[in-house]
Design an enzyme around this catalytic site. Structure first.
Site, PDB file in Angstrom:
ATOM      1  N   LYS A 166      -5.097   0.669 -18.346  1.00 35.26           N
ATOM      2  CA  LYS A 166      -5.908   1.485 -17.321  1.00 35.26           C
ATOM      3  C   LYS A 166      -7.343   1.716 -18.099  1.00 35.26           C
ATOM      4  O   LYS A 166      -7.319   1.530 -19.696  1.00 35.26           O
ATOM      5  CB  LYS A 166      -5.683   2.867 -17.121  1.00 35.26           C
ATOM      6  CG  LYS A 166      -3.645   3.276 -16.899  1.00 35.26           C
ATOM      7  CD  LYS A 166      -3.643   3.273 -15.592  1.00 35.26           C
ATOM      8  CE  LYS A 166      -2.234   3.465 -15.275  1.00 35.26           C
ATOM      9  NZ  LYS A 166      -1.717   2.703 -13.922  1.00 35.26           N
ATOM     10  N   HIS A 285       5.892  -6.649  -8.324  1.00 34.92           N
ATOM     11  CA  HIS A 285       5.426  -4.975  -7.772  1.00 34.92           C
ATOM     12  C   HIS A 285       5.923  -4.216  -6.488  1.00 34.92           C
ATOM     13  O   HIS A 285       5.551  -5.253  -6.233  1.00 34.92           O
ATOM     14  CB  HIS A 285       3.541  -4.197  -8.878  1.00 34.92           C
ATOM     15  CG  HIS A 285       4.029  -3.335  -8.665  1.00 34.92           C
ATOM     16  ND1 HIS A 285       3.304  -2.214  -7.471  1.00 34.92           N
ATOM     17  CD2 HIS A 285       3.133  -2.330  -9.464  1.00 34.92           C
ATOM     18  CE1 HIS A 285       2.956  -1.063  -8.078  1.00 34.92           C
ATOM     19  NE2 HIS A 285       2.676  -1.472  -9.043  1.00 34.92           N
TER      20      HIS A 285
END
Length: 466
Positions: A166, A285
């Protein structure tokens, strides 16, 4: 009476067969049906069977040219849903010949393709599918599976640790690679591209791949452990995805990644075949899953998407954290986690498993727990998921007050402490906080992490990540 009887007739006359004995080769489906007012459940269940197999809204002349008994779907059992008004579970059996071999795309086009917009139903949800060995054997399945992955990574007897880098959008490739290096150097096994990191103007895919692989090699040489970064190969075309996968392979990367629902099952299966043929692991994902699985009465349960992924192919798949608030959620999540990992899973309605599933020789998939978890959750996660899992701490690594590498150290120390405690026979549910606190005495990094996130109550009631 030459000719055929034209006109509209009730579906249940043809497609509701309560005395049908299901065949070992049938694909079985459990639908949660909410009929419109005035539509009897048998008619609704039969309508689902018809519209998702051979039927259409009226009798047609060409029905006489086929053998309906051989090809029709059959609603063979209906039961009311306990505690819900006007909801039923309709069980439908589909003959194997209705489906193309090795195609999840065709399986879904038939079973959930058209019938969900059907007017006689207020809502429809596919709760579970039974995939017979005769059909599952036509699929490659996961590129490598749990055992082969452990052998490739030389990591045994514990869950694997990951971290999503992130901020997910906006970093340059070099700074991104730096974050990857710090996390891997600190003790994580994997770092991860976020699902929406593909190839944007601020960071093109090729630059990212190069810097991330440099980070992997540097961390490997310093730690003596095998490391990986899930390089997201998802792209606008299948050809572009294979190109990115090929580049990852040339660089010696161990694992790539795909968003299988937005990318699509056809693309995913192609990528899984490429990965097996070229020795790449494939991380999956589930971006977009909640669009399909969040409503309780309409759509598809995630366990169906998970089974489909095991057929289509993937070595890891995101599956929620289970340290959610509701007790039932935990059992249901563990139900589909077992469907991903085990060879044989018994029918167990308490865990949401409607059918006994036998996967034969299709390898298992590692479930990935990620979303809002941190060091205090480690005992719960270790106990709930066991060794065959990947625990991913994004903010729980990068949010450490001293930086990424100490954040990674904190997670690794916490994990090793929990695994050791479990192996010594201690009760992680009861002694979890104590185990983490004690480990923190030897690790200033862990102590700092414990301070930031404070301890949580350990009835496993922690973070609700809906």
């Amino acid at each position: 009476g030459v000719g055929f009887k034209a006109g509209v007739k009730e579906y249940k006359l043809t497609y509701y067969t309560p005395d049908y004995e299901t065949l070992d080769t049938d694909i079985l489906a459990a639908f949660r049906v909410t009929p419109q007012p005035g539509v009897p459940p048998e008619e609704a269940g039969a309508a689902v069977a018809a519209e998702s197999s051979t039927g259409t809204w009226t009798t047609v002349w060409t029905d006489g040219l086929t053998n309906l008994d051989r090809y029709k779907g059959r609603c063979y059992h209906i039961e009311p849903v306990a505690g819900e008004e006007n909801q039923y579970i309709a069980y439908v059996a589909y003959p194997l010949d209705l489906f193309e071999e090795g195609s999840v795309t065709n399986l879904f086009t038939s079973i959930v393709g058209n019938v969900f917009g059907f007017k006689a139903l207020r809502a429809l949800r596919l709760e579970d599918l039974r995939i017979p060995p005769a059909y599952s054997k036509t699929f490659q399945g996961p590129p490598h599976g749990i055992q082969v992955e452990r052998d490739k990574l030389n990591k045994y007897g514990r869950p694997l640790l990951g971290c999503t880098i992130k901020p997910k959008l906006g970093l340059s490739a070099k700074n991104y690679g730096r974050a990857v290096y710090e996390c891997l150097r600190g003790g994580l096994d994997f770092t991860k591209d976020d699902e929406n990191v593909n190839s944007q103007p601020f960071m093109r895919w090729r630059d990212r791949f190069l810097f991330c692989v440099e980070a992997i090699y540097k961390a490997q040489s310093e730690t003596g452990e095998i490391k990986g970064h899930y390089l997201n190969a998802t792209a606008g075309t299948c050809e572009e995805m294979i190109k990115r996968a090929a580049f990852a392979r040339e660089l010696g990367a161990p694992i790539i990644m795909h968003d299988y629902l937005t990318g699509g099952f056809t693309a995913n299966t192609s990528l899984a075949h490429y990965c097996r043929n070229h020795g790449l692991l494939l991380h999956i994902h589930r971006a977009m899953h909640a669009v399909i699985d969040r409503q309780k009465n309409h759509g598809m349960h995630f366990r169906v998407l998970a089974k489909a992924l095991r057929l289509s192919g993937g070595d890891h798949i995101h599956s929620g954290t289970v340290v959610g608030k509701l007790e039932g959620e935990r059992d249901i999540t563990l139900g589909f986690v077992d469907l991903l990992r085990d060879d044989f899973i018994e029918k167990d309605r308490a865990r949401g498993i409607y059918f006994t599933q036998f996967w034969v020789s299709i390898p298992g998939v590692l479930p990935v727990a990620s979303g809002g978890i941190h060091v205090w959750h480690m005992p719960a996660l270790t106990e709930i998921f066991g060794d065959d899992s990947v625990l991913q701490f994004g903010g729980g690594t990068l949010g450490h007050p001293w930086g990424n590498a100490p954040g990674a150290v904190a997670n690794r120390v916490a994990l090793e402490a929990c695994v050791q405690a479990r192996n010594e026979g201690r009760d992680l549910a009861r002694e979890g906080n104590e185990i983490i606190r004690k480990a923190g005495k030897w690790s200033p990094e862990l102590a700092a992490a414990c301070e930031v996130w404070k301890e949580i109550k350990f009835e496993f009631a922690a973070v609700d990540t809906l």
